[in-house]
Design an enzyme around this catalytic site. Sequence first.
Site: not given
Ligand code: 13P
Length: 256
Positions: A9, A11, A94, A96, A166, A172, A212
Amino acid sequence: MRKPIIAGNWKMYKTPQEAVAFVNAIKDRLVALPAAERVVCPPYVALPGVQAALAGTDIAVGAQDVHWQEEGAYTSQIAPRMLKGLVKYVIIGHSETREFLGVTDEMVNKKAQAALAHGLHPIIAVGESLAVNEAGQTQQFVGRQIRAAFEGIPAEALANVVVAYEPIWAIGTGKSATGEQANAIIGSIRAILAELYGHEHAEAMRIQYGGSVKPGNMAEFMSQPHIDGALVGGASLKEDSFVDLVRIAIEAKGLA
Ligand code: 13P
């Protein structure tokens, strides 16, 4: 045996040019690792270029979100029909998008139904906040998200659906769940799917862990029986590390 699925992903990272350069740089190495499904999910504007660069390979492309309406006055949004031919997968729910765009459980359900109706394969993301986790409410919270997301989705559609667990506190932050913690929650998600659709369907569904994930902890997650792959942010943006994640998943599942 469920085929592992590793999805990057991206982002809000990489321009269209950077995205195409990235997939051109790794595609031969990814093509050489067919035991896992490999998916890249660039920003919308990079989808046409990435789709063209990967045409003729078995590396799949995904979008990061989709609207549920056919079309209309929804400034900034993308309809399922617009993604047809560009992507196989679409990430839905997601954290976010739940946090910054106000996506609710009900919207996740509508998006998933609309995606399926257009032949897209949803990756439905669920996960709890730190507060929920610390209150010991993770299973209940994630269970509610799963029940809401699958409302009205028929058993026949399940083969085209992936779930991603997640935990928000692990995204992150560098602070991942342990393999065992993630496996326990993913096992509880599978139990709910079994309750909704029966044991056989639940056993066939692929459920990823995300938060992560890096080459250094990938084997820990992939050696867990309920974890079928990873949805990866940061570590999917670097060429060597994305290829390593796929290779490690294949090795950990004994598919090498
Ligand atoms: P990270 O791997 O950067 O922690 O992000 C995870 C994520 O949100 C994947 O959709």
